[in-house]
Design a protein around this motif. Structure first.
Motif, PDB file in Angstrom:
ATOM      1  N   PHE A 186       0.831  -1.201   0.000  1.00  0.00           N
ATOM      2  CA  PHE A 186       0.000   0.000   0.000  1.00  0.00           C
ATOM      3  C   PHE A 186       0.866   1.253   0.000  1.00  0.00           C
ATOM      4  N   LYS A 187       0.361   2.318  -0.600  1.00  0.00           N
ATOM      5  CA  LYS A 187       1.084   3.589  -0.619  1.00  0.00           C
ATOM      6  C   LYS A 187       0.897   4.367   0.679  1.00  0.00           C
ATOM      7  N   HIS A 188      -0.193   4.106   1.386  1.00  0.00           N
ATOM      8  CA  HIS A 188      -0.484   4.835   2.626  1.00  0.00           C
ATOM      9  C   HIS A 188       0.610   4.577   3.669  1.00  0.00           C
TER      10      HIS A 188
END
Length: 111
Positions: A27-29
């Motif tokens: 995930f980029k978060h």
């Protein structure tokens, strides 16, 4: 709830906010710094009791899931805890629970 999930599995981590910063693989978060988690969780619960109480149960459940996952307070099982919180919220108002399929992120109702 997190304590119950990890009880007897990872007792030292059950219900304990993570202290090293963590990344969510795939995930980029990037979750907030660990030092912010206690305050973010207090704000989350305050929102739930105040503004969240005015939302439709499905909207409230969706925001609970989304915000909890963004805070990512624990080292492991944040997603499972978030899904349980979402379904607990739905169950409080007799709305059919959701089953989120792994890898798709698409909800399906459980009959």
């Amino acid at each position: 709830m997190h304590s119950l999930i990890l009880k007897g599995i990872l007792d030292d981590q059950a219900g304990v906010y993570h202290t090293p910063n963590v990344l969510i693989s795939g995930f980029k978060h990037v979750p907030p710094d660990y030092s912010q988690i206690p305050e973010l969780m207090i704000l989350f619960i305050q929102w739930l009791v105040k503004e969240g109480a005015n939302l439709h149960p499905i909207a409230r459940a969706a925001v609970i899931h989304s915000e909890f996952v963004k805070i990512h307070p624990f080292v492991d099982d944040n997603g499972r805890t978030a899904r349980l919180l979402l379904n607990f919220e739905l169950m409080k108002t007799d709305i059919l629970q959701l089953s989120l399929k792994k890898n798709t992120g698409l909800p399906t109702t459980r009959l």
